[in-house]
Design an enzyme around this catalytic site. Structure first.
Site, PDB file in Angstrom:
ATOM      1  N   GLU A 192      14.447  -5.224  31.757  1.00 55.79           N
ATOM      2  CA  GLU A 192      13.750  -5.886  30.650  1.00 55.79           C
ATOM      3  C   GLU A 192      13.028  -7.157  31.090  1.00 55.79           C
ATOM      4  O   GLU A 192      11.969  -7.504  30.568  1.00 55.79           O
ATOM      5  CB  GLU A 192      14.735  -6.220  29.522  1.00 55.79           C
ATOM      6  CG  GLU A 192      15.151  -5.027  28.670  1.00 55.79           C
ATOM      7  CD  GLU A 192      16.299  -4.223  29.245  1.00 55.79           C
ATOM      8  OE1 GLU A 192      16.622  -4.385  30.447  1.00 55.79           O
ATOM      9  OE2 GLU A 192      16.889  -3.422  28.493  1.00 55.79           O
ATOM     10  N   GLY A 205      17.555  -0.013  27.600  1.00 55.96           N
ATOM     11  CA  GLY A 205      18.327   0.553  26.500  1.00 55.96           C
ATOM     12  C   GLY A 205      19.062   1.822  26.894  1.00 55.96           C
ATOM     13  O   GLY A 205      20.094   2.149  26.311  1.00 55.96           O
TER      14      GLY A 205
HETATM   15  C1  3H9 Z   1      14.428  -2.015  26.565  1.00 58.36           C
HETATM   16  O1  3H9 Z   1      15.038  -1.032  26.870  1.00 58.36           O
HETATM   17  C2  3H9 Z   1      14.912  -3.016  25.573  1.00 58.36           C
HETATM   18  C3  3H9 Z   1      16.362  -2.806  25.289  1.00 58.36           C
HETATM   19  O2  3H9 Z   1      17.110  -3.794  25.932  1.00 58.36           O
HETATM   20  C4  3H9 Z   1      16.736  -2.708  23.867  1.00 58.36           C
HETATM   21  C5  3H9 Z   1      16.114  -3.544  22.832  1.00 58.36           C
HETATM   22  C6  3H9 Z   1      16.713  -3.555  21.464  1.00 58.36           C
HETATM   23  N1  3H9 Z   1       8.697   3.311  26.495  1.00 58.36           N
HETATM   24  O3  3H9 Z   1       5.922   5.031  34.720  1.00 58.36           O
HETATM   25  P1  3H9 Z   1       5.491   6.428  34.518  1.00 58.36           P
HETATM   26  C7  3H9 Z   1       5.728   6.178  29.563  1.00 58.36           C
HETATM   27  S1  3H9 Z   1      12.928  -2.326  27.236  1.00 58.36           S
HETATM   28  C8  3H9 Z   1       7.551   3.979  26.216  1.00 58.36           C
HETATM   29  O4  3H9 Z   1       4.105   6.791  34.857  1.00 58.36           O
HETATM   30  P2  3H9 Z   1       7.320   7.290  36.551  1.00 58.36           P
HETATM   31  C9  3H9 Z   1       4.624   5.581  30.421  1.00 58.36           C
HETATM   32  O5  3H9 Z   1       3.822   4.704  29.678  1.00 58.36           O
HETATM   33  C10 3H9 Z   1      12.603  -0.911  28.258  1.00 58.36           C
HETATM   34  N2  3H9 Z   1       6.866   4.676  27.137  1.00 58.36           N
HETATM   35  O6  3H9 Z   1       6.488   7.467  35.227  1.00 58.36           O
HETATM   36  C11 3H9 Z   1       3.898   6.814  30.861  1.00 58.36           C
HETATM   37  O7  3H9 Z   1       3.061   7.228  29.809  1.00 58.36           O
HETATM   38  P3  3H9 Z   1       1.666   7.918  30.126  1.00 58.36           P
HETATM   39  C12 3H9 Z   1      13.382  -0.898  29.497  1.00 58.36           C
HETATM   40  C13 3H9 Z   1       7.349   4.705  28.377  1.00 58.36           C
HETATM   41  O8  3H9 Z   1       8.007   8.578  36.771  1.00 58.36           O
HETATM   42  C14 3H9 Z   1       5.010   7.850  31.016  1.00 58.36           C
HETATM   43  O9  3H9 Z   1       6.099   7.359  30.236  1.00 58.36           O
HETATM   44  N3  3H9 Z   1      12.959   0.186  30.325  1.00 58.36           N
HETATM   45  C15 3H9 Z   1       8.522   4.040  28.726  1.00 58.36           C
HETATM   46  O10 3H9 Z   1       6.467   6.718  37.617  1.00 58.36           O
HETATM   47  C16 3H9 Z   1       5.490   8.037  32.435  1.00 58.36           C
HETATM   48  O11 3H9 Z   1       5.780   6.761  32.984  1.00 58.36           O
HETATM   49  C17 3H9 Z   1      11.949   0.053  31.180  1.00 58.36           C
HETATM   50  O12 3H9 Z   1      11.371  -0.996  31.318  1.00 58.36           O
HETATM   51  C18 3H9 Z   1       9.211   3.322  27.720  1.00 58.36           C
HETATM   52  N4  3H9 Z   1      10.360   2.675  27.979  1.00 58.36           N
HETATM   53  O13 3H9 Z   1       8.417   6.194  36.213  1.00 58.36           O
HETATM   54  C19 3H9 Z   1      11.574   1.276  31.966  1.00 58.36           C
HETATM   55  N5  3H9 Z   1       8.756   4.236  30.048  1.00 58.36           N
HETATM   56  O14 3H9 Z   1       2.015   9.159  30.891  1.00 58.36           O
HETATM   57  C20 3H9 Z   1      10.091   1.450  31.963  1.00 58.36           C
HETATM   58  C21 3H9 Z   1       7.764   5.020  30.492  1.00 58.36           C
HETATM   59  O15 3H9 Z   1       1.079   8.124  28.791  1.00 58.36           O
HETATM   60  N6  3H9 Z   1       9.684   2.663  32.622  1.00 58.36           N
HETATM   61  N7  3H9 Z   1       6.915   5.310  29.488  1.00 58.36           N
HETATM   62  O16 3H9 Z   1       0.909   6.914  30.956  1.00 58.36           O
HETATM   63  C22 3H9 Z   1       9.639   2.796  33.954  1.00 58.36           C
HETATM   64  O17 3H9 Z   1      10.041   1.933  34.698  1.00 58.36           O
HETATM   65  C23 3H9 Z   1       9.074   4.073  34.493  1.00 58.36           C
HETATM   66  O18 3H9 Z   1       8.261   4.632  33.505  1.00 58.36           O
HETATM   67  C24 3H9 Z   1      10.128   5.108  34.935  1.00 58.36           C
HETATM   68  C25 3H9 Z   1       9.400   6.437  35.269  1.00 58.36           C
HETATM   69  C26 3H9 Z   1      10.876   4.594  36.149  1.00 58.36           C
HETATM   70  C27 3H9 Z   1      11.109   5.409  33.817  1.00 58.36           C
END
Ligand code: 3H9
Length: 698
Positions: free
Chosen positions: A145, A122
């Site tokens: 996604e 997103g």
């Molecule tokens: C989407 O976007 C759908 C759309 O098409 C629209 C639909 C209508 N949400 O990984 P980390 C939390 S789907 C909530 O350890 P890093 C994570 O749980 C989404 N929470 O850090 C963790 O919490 P905690 C598409 C999230 O530096 C903390 O943040 N996007 C989200 O190693 C730190 O995360 C993705 O799939 C989230 N989206 O890596 C990206 N993301 O500290 C998913 C993270 O409590 N995220 N958290 O355990 C990632 O790939 C990695 O988190 C990122 C950072 C690369 C961003």
């Protein structure tokens, strides 16, 4: 520069005295520019608050006559990293993302997105509705996604191909792999790379105004690079990779829609397919795994902010397949490794294997020759265990034999410096007994890597009865540094993964005696989603592991296979015969051994159904998982799932054995176990009776 205070949740921004937008969104001005800043740690995910704030800030900036162009930027470590996954499946709240995007895209004033960190999902979809995008060189862009069993549901599948072309978009949405800023610039996904993000974006926005550049809307562009038959060709080429997953196909259909339909119709296809995935079990499982993986790294009762021990140099004892693979993890992370062997020949062979692995990676273009040299330069091979005296962490990876390990740890105790962490890579043995061979059991633990150790993501961190909290915390952090998913296990035979595997192996062997054949069992587990079944796995590992001709009593099928010279893939003969290309066909020799064995035991072979194979191979594993939880050998059910997904090829779209059992229904699992003469674990029986689940996530 002054700061506007804006009123929340109002469409009427006409009056000048504005109140705060909300806690996570700011609008400031810089001359004729409005700068919207999102500040919602940790990753600026598009929560209801962020969407509301963004909608409010856009409305305010558009309504303010003094603002001529708008910069959208994020505070903290990253641009918006996606939708807020924790909101999925809950009742909707706040502004709809599509409406927020429409405000940006239809803004009469140019909007420049300023990107750093990871513009994912997103987040990238928001950037794609801006009229221009600038980024710093380290920024990454992706639509991941698919990894959550989804597709980009905020126009990403329709807009991305209009920027990067059909082929690149297809690749990006189906693999979820992000691209860097340089590639993004080449593909036209960003308009400029800047050094200082805020200053660069402001400069760029001023240029847009000065040169009166148009309001580019991605949706108005055509999709380029569409070729006849390209989608079906891609499906065929990726069939093996996408096997079992629903989301990649839905993503392909969306890009196909972008290529063939007007924008709004493509959006309707995206919406329909997105909702289908979002409400399905696969995405639920994959979203659960996303959080479970992050949860696994957290150790109950340990302060996450407590200081860690340094791990600046590592020693590895044993230069065999495991030792070499373990060493590579640290070399890859830039940590110097001293690797110790007892014989020069074994040492040379181990070092040569490491080099060959790197050379192969370089030959595939995934590493430069200089990278290979750098890594090899960090490796010190030696026959002298005394060379480990300065290592911060020593990992023993020798033959699985308690006496040998105790001997090594006893000697190591006299060599390693105070404070060094001493780890065993044992896959079954009692870590407490190994620790007792030293004078510092508080600094001993298990680090169980999975083969090939430089590739497999799982690391079981085995906490001994006396392991110090700081030592454990350091091991967990070190795992992260070397790119592993670490799960804490208590000391028990086989820890979490192998202890459960043993149940599956036992049932698989019983099934082939009762009437199934190896290929049927393997097919059922392959169709379930495993990369291979138990008999293929045995062939791959080698049938003679832990077997010796001298001690063989010919009592088991395995003994008899080995006695007949069947060793598995390594000599082309096992449960299957293998040709030079490793193509396999069921082995008539193995089949005869199985049938003779059954006859000798007086077994009246019967037809075994696929359903029985699945239940008997998997339910006893779940049952063992329940015992592991009861005994507190695993911290939580989701840790068990992470072990099986990352160490044993459990299909991620089924969420791991415990999540899967929840989805089947624990009452059904308990009933079936009883039917097969296996007593359900107390925890399983209780949860089943109470109508509860292991994970609470289904
Ligand atoms: C989407 O976007 C759908 C759309 O098409 C629209 C639909 C209508 N949400 O990984 P980390 C939390 S789907 C909530 O350890 P890093 C994570 O749980 C989404 N929470 O850090 C963790 O919490 P905690 C598409 C999230 O530096 C903390 O943040 N996007 C989200 O190693 C730190 O995360 C993705 O799939 C989230 N989206 O890596 C990206 N993301 O500290 C998913 C993270 O409590 N995220 N958290 O355990 C990632 O790939 C990695 O988190 C990122 C950072 C690369 C961003």
């Amino acid at each position: 520069m002054y700061r506007l205070l804006l009123r929340c949740n109002s469409d009427d921004w006409g009056d000048a005295e504005m109140t705060a937008i909300n806690a996570v969104t700011d609008l400031t001005t810089d001359g004729e520019l409005g700068v919207i800043t999102i500040d919602s740690p940790p990753v600026n995910a598009l929560s209801a608050d962020v969407r509301d704030g963004l909608a409010g800030a856009m409305a305010a900036a558009v309504a303010d006559d003094a603002v001529k162009a708008i910069v959208l930027i994020c505070a903290g470590r990253t641009f918006i990293a996606g939708a807020d996954i924790s909101e999925f499946g809950k009742p909707p709240r706040g502004a709809a993302l599509h409406d927020v995007q429409a405000r940006i895209e239809n803004s009469p004033k140019p909007v420049v997105a300023a990107i750093h960190g990871t513009a994912l999902g997103g987040g990238l979809e928001v950037a794609l509705v801006a009229h221009y995008r600038v980024a710093v060189l380290s920024a990454k862009f992706g639509l991941p996604e698919v990894k959550l069993g989804l597709l980009p549901g905020a126009g990403g599948t329709q807009r991305l191909p209009r920027v990067v072309g059909a082929r690149k978009a297809l690749e990006m949405v189906t693999t979820g792999t992000p691209i860097g800023a340089k590639a993004a610039a080449e593909f036209g996904l960003i308009d400029a790379i800047v050094d200082d993000l805020r200053a660069g974006a402001i400069h760029f926005a001023r240029r847009v105004l000065a040169e009166n550049l148009p309001l580019h809307r991605v949706r108005d562009k055509p999709v380029l690079g569409v070729e006849e038959g390209m989608f079906d060709a891609y499906r065929r080429a990726q069939a093996k990779t996408f096997r079992g997953f629903e989301a990649p196909e839905a993503n392909i259909q969306c890009i196909e829609a972008a290529a063939t339909l007007p924008f709004d119709e493509g959006m309707a296809v995206e919406r329909r397919l997105f909702m289908g995935l979002m409400t399905g079990l696969q995405s639920k499982a994959q979203r659960y795994v996303f959080f479970a993986e992050r949860q696994a790294n957290k150790v109950d009762g340990l302060d996450p902010d407590a200081p860690l021990l340094p791990v600046k140099s590592v020693g590895v004892i044993g230069a065999g397949t495991m030792g070499g693979g373990i060493a590579m993890n640290f070399l890859n992370a830039g940590v110097p490794v001293t690797i110790v062997e007892t014989r020069q020949e074994a040492l040379d062979r181990g070092v040569a294997t490491i080099r060959r692995n790197y050379d192969n990676t370089a030959a595939k273009g995934r590493m430069t020759a200089a990278d290979v040299d750098t890594r090899m330069g960090l490796l010190t091979p030696t026959l002298d265990m005394g060379a480990l005296k300065d290592a911060d962490l020593v990992i023993e990876a020798v033959f699985e034999n308690m006496d040998l390990k105790k001997d090594i740890f006893g000697r190591l105790d006299g060599i390693a410096k105070p404070g060094a962490i001493l780890a065993s890579n044992t896959s079954y043995l009692n870590v407490d007994e190994i620790a007792a061979a030293t004078s510092r059991p508080d600094h001993v633990l298990g680090l169980h890597f999975f083969s090939p150790a430089n590739v497999m993501r799982l690391l079981e961190v085995v906490r001994g009865a006396k392991t110090d909290g700081q030592v454990l915390a350091t091991a967990m952090a070190t795992a992260k540094t070397i790119g592993k998913v670490a799960v804490v296990s208590g000391v028990c035979h086989g820890f979490i993964g192998n202890r459960m595997l043993e149940q599956r192996q036992r049932q698989a062997m019983a099934l082939i005696v009762e009437g199934a054949l190896p290929e049927q069992v393997d097919r059922v587990l392959f169709d379930f989603g495993f990369p291979m079944g138990p008999f293929q796995m045995s062939d791959l590992a080698g049938l003679d592991i832990g077997w010796s001709a001298e001690t063989s009593k010919g009592e088991t099928i395995r003994d008899r296979l080995c006695e007949a010279g069947l060793r598995g893939q390594k000599n082309g003969r096992g449960f299957y015969d293998y040709d030079a290309q490793r193509n396999r066909t069921p082995s008539p020799v193995a089949e005869k051994i199985i049938l003779d064995y059954a006859a000798e035991k007086g077994v009246n072979r019967r037809e075994v159904s696929d359903a029985e194979i699945l239940e008997r191979c998997l339910y006893p594993m779940v049952n063992e998982g329940a015992k592991i939880l009861e005994e507190k050998m695993a911290q939580r059910a989701s840790d068990i799932d992470i072990v099986w997904i990352n160490g044993y090829g459990w299909p991620v779209y089924r969420g791991g054995p415990m999540f899967w059992a929840d989805s089947v229904g624990l009452a059904k699992v308990a009933e079936a176990l009883g039917r097969y003469g296996i007593a359900p674990a107390a925890l399983l029986a209780r949860l089943a009776a109470e109508g509860k689940s292991f994970t609470g996530a289904v």
